[in-house]
Design a protein around this motif. Structure first.
Motif, PDB file in Angstrom:
ATOM      1  N   LEU A 222      46.014  36.730  42.456  1.00 54.43           N
ATOM      2  CA  LEU A 222      46.014  35.585  41.557  1.00 54.43           C
ATOM      3  C   LEU A 222      45.657  34.328  42.343  1.00 54.43           C
ATOM      4  CD1 LEU A 222      49.222  36.329  39.452  1.00 54.43           C
ATOM      5  CD2 LEU A 222      46.834  36.656  38.773  1.00 54.43           C
ATOM      6  N   PRO A 223      44.788  33.475  41.796  1.00 60.55           N
ATOM      7  CA  PRO A 223      44.333  32.269  42.505  1.00 60.55           C
ATOM      8  C   PRO A 223      45.341  31.130  42.394  1.00 60.55           C
ATOM      9  CG  PRO A 223      43.237  32.425  40.390  1.00 60.55           C
ATOM     10  CD  PRO A 223      44.097  33.652  40.501  1.00 60.55           C
ATOM     11  N   THR A 224      46.420  31.220  43.158  1.00 59.32           N
ATOM     12  CA  THR A 224      47.509  30.249  43.022  1.00 59.32           C
ATOM     13  C   THR A 224      47.633  29.305  44.207  1.00 59.32           C
ATOM     14  OG1 THR A 224      49.030  31.929  43.870  1.00 59.32           O
ATOM     15  CG2 THR A 224      48.899  31.671  41.474  1.00 59.32           C
ATOM     16  N   THR A 225      46.642  29.277  45.099  1.00 59.26           N
ATOM     17  CA  THR A 225      46.697  28.300  46.182  1.00 59.26           C
ATOM     18  C   THR A 225      46.272  26.938  45.651  1.00 59.26           C
ATOM     19  OG1 THR A 225      44.415  28.581  46.930  1.00 59.26           O
ATOM     20  CG2 THR A 225      46.059  30.113  47.831  1.00 59.26           C
ATOM     21  N   TYR A 226      46.635  25.887  46.396  1.00 58.50           N
ATOM     22  CA  TYR A 226      46.234  24.549  45.992  1.00 58.50           C
ATOM     23  C   TYR A 226      44.715  24.389  46.076  1.00 58.50           C
ATOM     24  CZ  TYR A 226      51.205  23.540  46.431  1.00 58.50           C
ATOM     25  OH  TYR A 226      52.562  23.552  46.288  1.00 58.50           O
ATOM     26  N   LYS A 227      44.087  25.120  46.993  1.00 63.08           N
ATOM     27  CA  LYS A 227      42.621  25.090  47.100  1.00 63.08           C
ATOM     28  C   LYS A 227      41.986  25.603  45.812  1.00 63.08           C
ATOM     29  CE  LYS A 227      38.794  27.126  49.742  1.00 63.08           C
ATOM     30  NZ  LYS A 227      38.248  27.956  48.658  1.00 63.08           N
TER      31      LYS A 227
ATOM     32  N   SER B 124      24.605  27.794  35.084  1.00 61.94           N
ATOM     33  CA  SER B 124      24.908  29.219  35.238  1.00 61.94           C
ATOM     34  C   SER B 124      26.416  29.407  35.277  1.00 61.94           C
ATOM     35  CB  SER B 124      24.294  29.748  36.534  1.00 61.94           C
ATOM     36  OG  SER B 124      24.842  29.080  37.648  1.00 61.94           O
ATOM     37  N   VAL B 125      26.892  30.460  34.651  1.00 63.79           N
ATOM     38  CA  VAL B 125      28.327  30.748  34.617  1.00 63.79           C
ATOM     39  C   VAL B 125      28.580  31.903  35.574  1.00 63.79           C
ATOM     40  CG1 VAL B 125      30.279  31.363  33.159  1.00 63.79           C
ATOM     41  CG2 VAL B 125      28.408  29.990  32.228  1.00 63.79           C
ATOM     42  N   ASP B 126      28.894  31.565  36.826  1.00 67.65           N
ATOM     43  CA  ASP B 126      28.954  32.590  37.863  1.00 67.65           C
ATOM     44  C   ASP B 126      30.331  32.744  38.487  1.00 67.65           C
ATOM     45  OD1 ASP B 126      29.059  30.180  39.080  1.00 67.65           O
ATOM     46  OD2 ASP B 126      27.320  30.486  40.379  1.00 67.65           O
ATOM     47  N   SER B 127      31.358  32.212  37.848  1.00 63.71           N
ATOM     48  CA  SER B 127      32.715  32.380  38.377  1.00 63.71           C
ATOM     49  C   SER B 127      33.700  32.422  37.228  1.00 63.71           C
ATOM     50  CB  SER B 127      33.075  31.237  39.330  1.00 63.71           C
ATOM     51  OG  SER B 127      33.288  30.036  38.602  1.00 63.71           O
ATOM     52  N   ASP B 128      34.871  33.005  37.497  1.00 65.96           N
ATOM     53  CA  ASP B 128      35.895  33.083  36.452  1.00 65.96           C
ATOM     54  C   ASP B 128      36.344  31.699  36.018  1.00 65.96           C
ATOM     55  OD1 ASP B 128      35.878  35.817  36.314  1.00 65.96           O
ATOM     56  OD2 ASP B 128      37.449  36.083  37.815  1.00 65.96           O
ATOM     57  N   ILE B 129      36.421  30.774  36.958  1.00 63.58           N
ATOM     58  CA  ILE B 129      36.818  29.408  36.611  1.00 63.58           C
ATOM     59  C   ILE B 129      35.822  28.811  35.617  1.00 63.58           C
ATOM     60  CG2 ILE B 129      36.921  27.045  37.515  1.00 63.58           C
ATOM     61  CD1 ILE B 129      38.393  28.105  39.917  1.00 63.58           C
ATOM     62  N   LYS B 130      34.543  28.979  35.885  1.00 66.84           N
ATOM     63  CA  LYS B 130      33.529  28.443  34.969  1.00 66.84           C
ATOM     64  C   LYS B 130      33.581  29.129  33.616  1.00 66.84           C
ATOM     65  CE  LYS B 130      30.171  26.621  38.271  1.00 66.84           C
ATOM     66  NZ  LYS B 130      28.782  26.673  38.779  1.00 66.84           N
TER      67      LYS B 130
ATOM     68  N   LYS C  97      46.492  34.145  32.393  1.00 66.75           N
ATOM     69  CA  LYS C  97      45.666  34.939  31.479  1.00 66.75           C
ATOM     70  C   LYS C  97      44.807  35.963  32.221  1.00 66.75           C
ATOM     71  CE  LYS C  97      45.540  31.643  27.662  1.00 66.75           C
ATOM     72  NZ  LYS C  97      44.702  30.814  26.767  1.00 66.75           N
ATOM     73  N   ILE C  98      44.851  35.901  33.539  1.00 70.11           N
ATOM     74  CA  ILE C  98      44.123  36.897  34.332  1.00 70.11           C
ATOM     75  C   ILE C  98      44.887  38.217  34.282  1.00 70.11           C
ATOM     76  CG2 ILE C  98      43.385  37.528  36.678  1.00 70.11           C
ATOM     77  CD1 ILE C  98      43.053  34.518  37.233  1.00 70.11           C
ATOM     78  N   LYS C  99      44.200  39.279  33.947  1.00 68.44           N
ATOM     79  CA  LYS C  99      44.830  40.592  33.866  1.00 68.44           C
ATOM     80  C   LYS C  99      45.066  41.137  35.272  1.00 68.44           C
ATOM     81  CE  LYS C  99      44.368  40.503  29.353  1.00 68.44           C
ATOM     82  NZ  LYS C  99      45.525  40.225  28.480  1.00 68.44           N
TER      83      LYS C  99
ATOM     84  N   ASN D 223      39.838  48.704  33.122  1.00 69.25           N
ATOM     85  CA  ASN D 223      39.292  48.322  31.819  1.00 69.25           C
ATOM     86  C   ASN D 223      39.785  46.942  31.370  1.00 69.25           C
ATOM     87  OD1 ASN D 223      37.999  50.847  31.488  1.00 69.25           O
ATOM     88  ND2 ASN D 223      39.937  51.781  30.863  1.00 69.25           N
ATOM     89  N   LEU D 224      40.594  46.332  32.228  1.00 75.98           N
ATOM     90  CA  LEU D 224      41.147  45.023  31.848  1.00 75.98           C
ATOM     91  C   LEU D 224      40.214  43.895  32.257  1.00 75.98           C
ATOM     92  CD1 LEU D 224      44.878  45.467  32.915  1.00 75.98           C
ATOM     93  CD2 LEU D 224      43.923  45.711  30.628  1.00 75.98           C
ATOM     94  N   ALA D 225      40.177  42.875  31.465  1.00 70.94           N
ATOM     95  CA  ALA D 225      39.408  41.675  31.816  1.00 70.94           C
ATOM     96  C   ALA D 225      40.227  40.458  31.410  1.00 70.94           C
ATOM     97  CB  ALA D 225      38.069  41.662  31.080  1.00 70.94           C
ATOM     98  N   ALA D 226      39.981  39.368  32.079  1.00 70.06           N
ATOM     99  CA  ALA D 226      40.720  38.149  31.749  1.00 70.06           C
ATOM    100  C   ALA D 226      40.398  37.704  30.333  1.00 70.06           C
ATOM    101  CB  ALA D 226      40.362  37.049  32.749  1.00 70.06           C
ATOM    102  N   ASP D 227      41.425  37.217  29.638  1.00 70.89           N
ATOM    103  CA  ASP D 227      41.237  36.733  28.268  1.00 70.89           C
ATOM    104  C   ASP D 227      41.374  35.227  28.277  1.00 70.89           C
ATOM    105  OD1 ASP D 227      41.135  36.244  25.608  1.00 70.89           O
ATOM    106  OD2 ASP D 227      43.042  37.195  25.113  1.00 70.89           O
TER     107      ASP D 227
END
Length: 439
Positions: A16-21, A45-51, A205-207, A433-437
């Motif tokens: 999980l991306p929980t660092t301050y960075k 372009s949408v090339d990251s989960d954040i985007k 929301k990340i699986k 089979n899980l993806a972030a919602d």
């Protein structure tokens, strides 16, 4: 009692991306999309989960779908609009976010420690205030600021510029330490709320695709979390009766700045002769925030129970000693006393278990860790990621409990601390089979 203590390494182990960075990256991308507008953002372009999340939040199309397009009156669309504006108002012109983004990154993971950076700024402001005189006051006008970023922000109020203004056009702009302090505190609360939104609306929301075999095997009934997220509850605790203590608060999307209970503060930096009288910057300190935000300290009740068990055991052993040497008029009575004493001596002290996962054992949490670890009827298992991490944990533990205690508790008959390497995380069945919602 089986207590699990978890730190941010627990969330990181679950990818999980929980660092301050991570959060700062989110802030930068968010503001980029907010400023450029929908029309221009469609071309990006949408090339990251954040985007992907931000595009979905703004109601943009990606992968030929628009998660928020259903209708103009869609409640999700209205919620998104509110969230977009709230986040923007929390982020824009926020001193701390601007400061962090201009800080030099450090560490192997290239992330900055918010708390240590906040402490640097607050200590510099405190020193500048008391540097004016032995009786510096929060109501004094600032003359100069030693922190470079703070000085650049408020340059027009510093003594040199004020002198030039007074000589040229007669104007003298003033600002007090209290005004700067209040601005920094407001912006800190905005930062915390923005971080809360990031955690609840994006991270949670990340699986989660993997889990820890170590944690899965442990029969936990109490969890002390230094995290704001609900990762343990979601993956391991949903079928158990567990008492939770979120010592630094818990992220909730329905909160706001006023009711947010997340603690993001600094440790005490004042010498003993000042800490109980110079309280101008107390609102930035962790212990104050814990009390003010009423996060609670349930773990203290757990510690009391552990100590009471050991106290009762020692009391019984003392009774055995007295009974063994109690005066007896005949051999039969003497034998009965010794048998009774022997039975008490054979009684075992009630043992408790403490498991620590993903916590660096940093001295900033010294009081809490000492309360738990320094009990002779509690056995502590410290999970480490690799040998380098273990070495750092040992070094930190020396600062927390001291060398003598560490040596005594890691070997021989007095051993109560064990270091254990984390097992490799394993896939959750069906996780592929899980993806972030993000909808």
């Amino acid at each position: 009692m089986n207590i699990l203590v978890i730190g941010n390494g627990f969330d990181l182990a679950h990818e999980l991306p929980t660092t301050y960075k991570d959060f700062l990256e989110f802030v930068q991308v968010y503001e980029e999309y907010y400023k450029t507008g929908i029309a221009e953002s469609k071309e990006k372009s949408v090339d990251s989960d954040i985007k992907k999340y931000i595009v979905a939040l703004f109601g943009l199309r990606y992968n030929d779908s628009d998660p928020l397009k259903d209708s103009e009156n869609n409640p999700r669309r209205e919620k998104a609009k509110e969230l977009i504006e709230e986040l923007h108002n929390l982020i824009k012109d926020n001193f701390w976010i601007d400061y962090f983004l201009h800080c030099n990154m450090h560490g192997n993971e290239n992330w900055i420690d918010f708390e240590s950076e906040i402490s640097k700024v607050i200590q510099s402001l405190d020193n500048d205030m008391f540097g004016l005189s032995d009786y510096g006051s929060i109501d004094d006008d600032i003359m100069n600021l030693s922190n470079k970023f703070l000085r650049a922000k408020y340059i027009k109020y510093t003594s040199t510029v004020r002198t030039i203004n007074a000589l040229t056009d007669g104007t003298i702009e003033k600002i007090t330490f209290k005004e700067i302090r209040n601005r920094l505190l407001t912006d800190l609360n905005k930062l915390i709320r923005a971080f809360e939104i990031y955690l609840t609306e994006y991270v949670e929301k990340i699986k989660i695709q993997k889990k820890s075999p170590n944690i899965e095997k442990v029969e936990v009934d109490h969890v002390l979390s230094f995290n704001y997220t609900n990762t343990y509850e979601k993956i391991y605790g949903n079928t158990k009766e567990i008492i939770y203590d979120y010592i630094h608060g818990k992220a909730e999307i329905n909160n706001n700045m006023e009711f947010n209970n997340m603690v993001l503060g600094i440790d005490e930096y004042l010498p003993e002769d000042r800490r109980n009288k110079d309280v101008e910057f107390i609102a930035f300190k962790k212990f104050y925030q814990r009390i003010h935000k009423q996060t609670g300290c349930k773990y203290k009740n757990w510690v009391d129970e552990i100590k009471e068990d050991y106290s009762y055991y020692l009391k019984r052993q003392s009774e055995a000693e007295k009974r063994e040497y109690m005066y007896a008029e005949d051999d039969m009575q003497r034998l009965m006393n010794r048998l009774g004493a022997s039975a008490i001596k054979d009684e075992k002290c009630k043992k408790h278990s403490l498991y620590i996962f993903g916590h660096s054992l940093d001295v900033t949490d010294k009081d809490i860790l000492r309360d738990l670890i320094l009990n002779d009827n509690i056995y502590t298992t410290i999970f480490y990621h690799d040998k380098d991490a273990m070495g750092q944990q040992i070094a930190n533990l020396v600062k927390v409990i001291g060398q003598d205690e560490l040596i005594r508790r890691t070997g021989g008959s007095t051993r109560t601390i064990e270091f254990k390497e984390q097992q490799k995380m394993k896939e959750i069945e069906g996780a592929q089979n899980l993806a972030a919602d993000y909808r």
